[in-house]
Motif scaffolding. Structure first.
Motif, PDB file in Angstrom:
ATOM      1  N   GLY A 155       0.825  -1.209   0.000  1.00 29.78           N
ATOM      2  CA  GLY A 155       0.000   0.000   0.000  1.00 29.78           C
ATOM      3  C   GLY A 155       0.858   1.256   0.000  1.00 29.78           C
ATOM      4  N   VAL A 156       1.475   1.511   1.160  1.00 26.06           N
ATOM      5  CA  VAL A 156       2.292   2.722   1.316  1.00 26.06           C
ATOM      6  C   VAL A 156       3.403   2.751   0.251  1.00 26.06           C
ATOM      7  CG1 VAL A 156       3.810   3.970   2.917  1.00 26.06           C
ATOM      8  CG2 VAL A 156       1.791   2.775   3.788  1.00 26.06           C
ATOM      9  N   GLY A 157       4.029   1.590   0.066  1.00 28.30           N
ATOM     10  CA  GLY A 157       5.134   1.508  -0.904  1.00 28.30           C
ATOM     11  C   GLY A 157       4.680   1.853  -2.317  1.00 28.30           C
ATOM     12  N   GLN A 158       3.454   1.443  -2.651  1.00 22.72           N
ATOM     13  CA  GLN A 158       2.961   1.736  -4.012  1.00 22.72           C
ATOM     14  C   GLN A 158       2.675   3.221  -4.175  1.00 22.72           C
ATOM     15  OE1 GLN A 158       3.258  -0.502  -6.499  1.00 22.72           O
ATOM     16  NE2 GLN A 158       4.242  -1.506  -4.749  1.00 22.72           N
ATOM     17  N   LEU A 159       2.207   3.855  -3.090  1.00 25.55           N
ATOM     18  CA  LEU A 159       2.015   5.315  -3.153  1.00 25.55           C
ATOM     19  C   LEU A 159       3.354   6.021  -3.340  1.00 25.55           C
ATOM     20  CD1 LEU A 159      -0.614   6.029  -0.320  1.00 25.55           C
ATOM     21  CD2 LEU A 159      -0.917   6.386  -2.782  1.00 25.55           C
ATOM     22  N   MET A 160       4.375   5.493  -2.670  1.00 26.57           N
ATOM     23  CA  MET A 160       5.714   6.093  -2.815  1.00 26.57           C
ATOM     24  C   MET A 160       6.213   5.941  -4.247  1.00 26.57           C
ATOM     25  SD  MET A 160       7.388   4.693   0.721  1.00 26.57           S
ATOM     26  CE  MET A 160       9.028   5.378   0.499  1.00 26.57           C
ATOM     27  N   LYS A 161       5.997   4.734  -4.796  1.00 27.14           N
ATOM     28  CA  LYS A 161       6.465   4.450  -6.164  1.00 27.14           C
ATOM     29  C   LYS A 161       5.784   5.407  -7.149  1.00 27.14           C
ATOM     30  CE  LYS A 161       7.030   0.387  -9.137  1.00 27.14           C
ATOM     31  NZ  LYS A 161       6.069   0.498 -10.227  1.00 27.14           N
ATOM     32  N   LEU A 162       4.476   5.530  -6.974  1.00 20.03           N
ATOM     33  CA  LEU A 162       3.707   6.412  -7.850  1.00 20.03           C
ATOM     34  C   LEU A 162       4.218   7.855  -7.749  1.00 20.03           C
ATOM     35  CD1 LEU A 162       1.009   6.483  -9.572  1.00 20.03           C
ATOM     36  CD2 LEU A 162      -0.061   7.355  -7.495  1.00 20.03           C
ATOM     37  N   ALA A 163       4.450   8.288  -6.499  1.00 20.06           N
ATOM     38  CA  ALA A 163       4.891   9.675  -6.295  1.00 20.06           C
ATOM     39  C   ALA A 163       6.268   9.911  -6.911  1.00 20.06           C
ATOM     40  CB  ALA A 163       4.913   9.998  -4.804  1.00 20.06           C
ATOM     41  N   VAL A 164       7.157   8.930  -6.775  1.00 17.03           N
ATOM     42  CA  VAL A 164       8.503   9.097  -7.353  1.00 17.03           C
ATOM     43  C   VAL A 164       8.380   9.178  -8.875  1.00 17.03           C
ATOM     44  CG1 VAL A 164      10.742   7.973  -7.708  1.00 17.03           C
ATOM     45  CG2 VAL A 164       9.711   7.984  -5.439  1.00 17.03           C
ATOM     46  N   GLU A 165       7.596   8.263  -9.450  1.00 17.30           N
ATOM     47  CA  GLU A 165       7.462   8.255 -10.924  1.00 17.30           C
ATOM     48  C   GLU A 165       6.837   9.544 -11.424  1.00 17.30           C
ATOM     49  OE1 GLU A 165       7.020   3.415 -11.232  1.00 17.30           O
ATOM     50  OE2 GLU A 165       5.252   4.659 -11.630  1.00 17.30           O
ATOM     51  N   LYS A 166       5.723   9.927 -10.794  1.00 17.04           N
ATOM     52  CA  LYS A 166       5.016  11.135 -11.246  1.00 17.04           C
ATOM     53  C   LYS A 166       5.868  12.380 -11.010  1.00 17.04           C
ATOM     54  CE  LYS A 166       0.268  10.654 -11.390  1.00 17.04           C
ATOM     55  NZ  LYS A 166      -0.866  11.460 -11.211  1.00 17.04           N
ATOM     56  N   GLY A 167       6.516  12.421  -9.856  1.00 19.77           N
ATOM     57  CA  GLY A 167       7.355  13.584  -9.539  1.00 19.77           C
ATOM     58  C   GLY A 167       8.482  13.732 -10.549  1.00 19.77           C
ATOM     59  N   ARG A 168       9.104  12.596 -10.889  1.00 22.14           N
ATOM     60  CA  ARG A 168      10.254  12.676 -11.813  1.00 22.14           C
ATOM     61  C   ARG A 168       9.829  12.958 -13.255  1.00 22.14           C
ATOM     62  NH1 ARG A 168      13.950   8.129  -9.043  1.00 22.14           N
ATOM     63  NH2 ARG A 168      14.824   9.492  -7.431  1.00 22.14           N
ATOM     64  N   GLN A 169       8.554  12.611 -13.572  1.00 20.96           N
ATOM     65  CA  GLN A 169       8.062  12.971 -14.919  1.00 20.96           C
ATOM     66  C   GLN A 169       8.089  14.487 -15.072  1.00 20.96           C
ATOM     67  OE1 GLN A 169       4.105  11.338 -15.229  1.00 20.96           O
ATOM     68  NE2 GLN A 169       4.950   9.267 -15.323  1.00 20.96           N
ATOM     69  N   THR A 170       7.660  15.175 -14.021  1.00 19.52           N
ATOM     70  CA  THR A 170       7.625  16.638 -14.070  1.00 19.52           C
ATOM     71  C   THR A 170       9.020  17.228 -13.916  1.00 19.52           C
ATOM     72  OG1 THR A 170       5.494  16.570 -12.990  1.00 19.52           O
ATOM     73  CG2 THR A 170       6.622  18.693 -12.978  1.00 19.52           C
ATOM     74  N   ARG A 171       9.785  16.654 -12.980  1.00 22.05           N
ATOM     75  CA  ARG A 171      11.088  17.230 -12.635  1.00 22.05           C
ATOM     76  C   ARG A 171      12.104  16.091 -12.566  1.00 22.05           C
ATOM     77  NH1 ARG A 171      12.587  22.091  -9.576  1.00 22.05           N
ATOM     78  NH2 ARG A 171      10.382  22.592  -9.350  1.00 22.05           N
ATOM     79  N   PRO A 172      12.813  15.831 -13.638  1.00 27.20           N
ATOM     80  CA  PRO A 172      13.726  14.679 -13.653  1.00 27.20           C
ATOM     81  C   PRO A 172      14.792  14.725 -12.552  1.00 27.20           C
ATOM     82  CG  PRO A 172      13.402  15.533 -15.872  1.00 27.20           C
ATOM     83  CD  PRO A 172      12.721  16.497 -14.942  1.00 27.20           C
ATOM     84  N   ASP A 173      15.180  15.937 -12.117  1.00 26.83           N
ATOM     85  CA  ASP A 173      16.227  15.997 -11.080  1.00 26.83           C
ATOM     86  C   ASP A 173      15.643  16.141  -9.662  1.00 26.83           C
ATOM     87  OD1 ASP A 173      15.243  18.533 -11.357  1.00 26.83           O
ATOM     88  OD2 ASP A 173      17.202  19.541 -11.379  1.00 26.83           O
ATOM     89  N   LEU A 174      14.359  15.797  -9.516  1.00 27.76           N
ATOM     90  CA  LEU A 174      13.722  15.846  -8.192  1.00 27.76           C
ATOM     91  C   LEU A 174      14.525  14.984  -7.204  1.00 27.76           C
ATOM     92  CD1 LEU A 174      10.910  16.661  -6.750  1.00 27.76           C
ATOM     93  CD2 LEU A 174      10.269  14.300  -7.230  1.00 27.76           C
ATOM     94  N   ILE A 175      14.815  15.533  -6.037  1.00 25.09           N
ATOM     95  CA  ILE A 175      15.495  14.752  -4.988  1.00 25.09           C
ATOM     96  C   ILE A 175      14.406  14.059  -4.163  1.00 25.09           C
ATOM     97  CG2 ILE A 175      16.953  14.907  -2.914  1.00 25.09           C
ATOM     98  CD1 ILE A 175      18.515  15.648  -5.392  1.00 25.09           C
ATOM     99  N   THR A 176      14.587  12.759  -3.914  1.00 26.28           N
ATOM    100  CA  THR A 176      13.571  12.031  -3.149  1.00 26.28           C
ATOM    101  C   THR A 176      14.218  11.305  -1.968  1.00 26.28           C
ATOM    102  OG1 THR A 176      13.842  10.131  -4.588  1.00 26.28           O
ATOM    103  CG2 THR A 176      12.038  11.630  -5.130  1.00 26.28           C
ATOM    104  N   GLY A 177      13.520  11.338  -0.853  1.00 29.69           N
ATOM    105  CA  GLY A 177      14.056  10.656   0.334  1.00 29.69           C
ATOM    106  C   GLY A 177      12.939  10.211   1.247  1.00 29.69           C
TER     107      GLY A 177
END
Ligand code: PEP
Ligand code: MG
Length: 375
Positions: free
Chosen positions: A302-324
């Protein structure tokens, strides 16, 4: 003891050579930041500024800030808190010189800084029956009224996080100014500072725009006042499913995402962080409905899939987005493996867990076959 044997240093040195994830620490004081650095943290992933509000030298001003009847009264309290916060940030940024320090603006419900309702009821009852000190009784009665006004049925889903900054922008403005003043002073003294301003409990890009505008204005004012400048970044915690679902929009106005998996677990699963473990969670584990406590080992489904989605979507907009990640899971080995697989940039954990996190991050890289054969 961070001054450990050569074997320890060598082993962790090897771990650092292979790991992909940076390991940062959660620290709210210069002492913890220094400890984290000695344990090998390469940045602060989370400074919870609310912890700074609890000290005896500041609590009276914090209470004045909360109880203020007018903006002027609140501004007066904030003017006392500004130099105190500035010194807090100065110490942490100095201890982490040259490394990123992610400072989160105030998060918890305000009533947490006031005495408990029960305590106050006992005090007022005593005062009333004694018939003495009418003045004190009036003061306590008005405090009681305010505590009742602030009462929430679901404080963890209530008036906290950036909602406080929307309601009382002057509180966040004080904190932002304190961060920039501290960083400017250090820059003038020759230090390299890398402050990151973080907005908690976000649900919409419009919230971030509201704060980013203020951050930019204050940064410019401070740069002009000190005749200096430095690089800083602005970003958001991802702690609510809506933020993960709208990550592409949030990334338009965020340079980094930090997953607050304590809250994200609570909001994704609908399990209260405060109650689940003491009430129904043991039965879920006993009945094997859940294999692990999701507040300890990250719920990948559950939580992990939300994280995966957020990383993918975030990087689509901003490829150099820092994630932690800066929730408790950031120091838990199996969750760290998952964070590596997600391709996060950093995990952040308690200073004492930094060595374990460094090893777990290396283990994750090695078990994926990455960097094997480099030694
Ligand atoms: C989180 O929610 O995971 C987080 C790091 O923030 P806090 O624990 O302070 O709510
Ligand atoms: Mg949180």
């Amino acid at each position: 003891d961070p001054e450990l044997s050569t074997e320890y240093t060598t082993l962790l040195g090897w771990a650092d050579e292979v790991k992909k994830l940076s390991v940062r620490a959660n620290a709210d004081t210069p002492e913890d930041a220094a400890k984290a650095r000695a344990f090998g943290a390469t940045g602060i992933g989370l400074t919870r500024t609310e912890h700074m509000f609890m000290g005896a030298d500041r609590l009276p001003f914090v209470q004045q800030m909360i109880l203020a009847e007018s903006l002027e009264e609140r501004q007066d309290a904030l003017s006392h808190l500004l130099p105190i916060q500035e010194n807090d940030f100065y110490g942490i940024l100095q201890a982490m010189e040259g490394l990123p320090v992610c400072i989160r603006l105030l998060d918890p419900p305000l009533h947490e800084f006031l005495p408990s309702l029960e305590e106050l009821l006992v005090e007022t009852t005593k005062l009333r029956t004694s018939g003495k000190n009418a003045q004190l009784l009036t003061e306590k009665d008005s405090l009681l009224r305010k505590i009742r006004q602030l009462h929430e049925f679901n404080p963890m889903l209530g008036h906290r996080g950036c909602r406080l900054g929307i309601t009382f922008p002057e509180i966040y403005e004080m904190q932002i100014r304190a961060i920039f003043n501290a960083a400017a002073r250090l820059t003038k003294e020759g230090y390299t500072v890398l402050p990151e301003v973080e907005i908690p409990l976000t649900i919409d890009k419009a919230e971030l725009i509201f704060f980013n505008d203020r951050i930019k204005t204050i940064a410019q004012e401070v740069f002009a006042a000190y005749g200096t400048s430095f690089h800083y970044s602005c970003g958001t915690m991802i702690e609510i499913p809506r933020a993960a679902l709208l990550a592409d929009e949030l990334a338009e106005v965020s340079e980094f995402f930090s997953f607050g998996t304590n809250d994200l677990t609570q909001t994704c699963m609908g399990f209260s962080r405060d109650d689940a473990e003491g009430k129904f969670l043991p039965y879920y584990l006993e009945q094997k409905i859940l294999k692990e406590n999701p507040f300890i080992a990250l719920d990948r489904k559950g939580v992990g899939q939300l994280m995966k989605l957020a990383v993918e979507k975030g990087r689509q907009t901003r490829p150099d987005l820092i994630t932690g990640i800066c929730g408790e899971h950031g120091g838990e080995p199996s969750s760290i493996v998952f964070c590596h697989q997600l391709g996060l940039d950093f995990v952040s954990c308690s200073p004492y867990r930094v060595p374990i996190a460094r090893l777990a991050a290396a283990q994750a890289a090695v078990s994926q076959g990455e960097n094997l054969g480099t030694r």
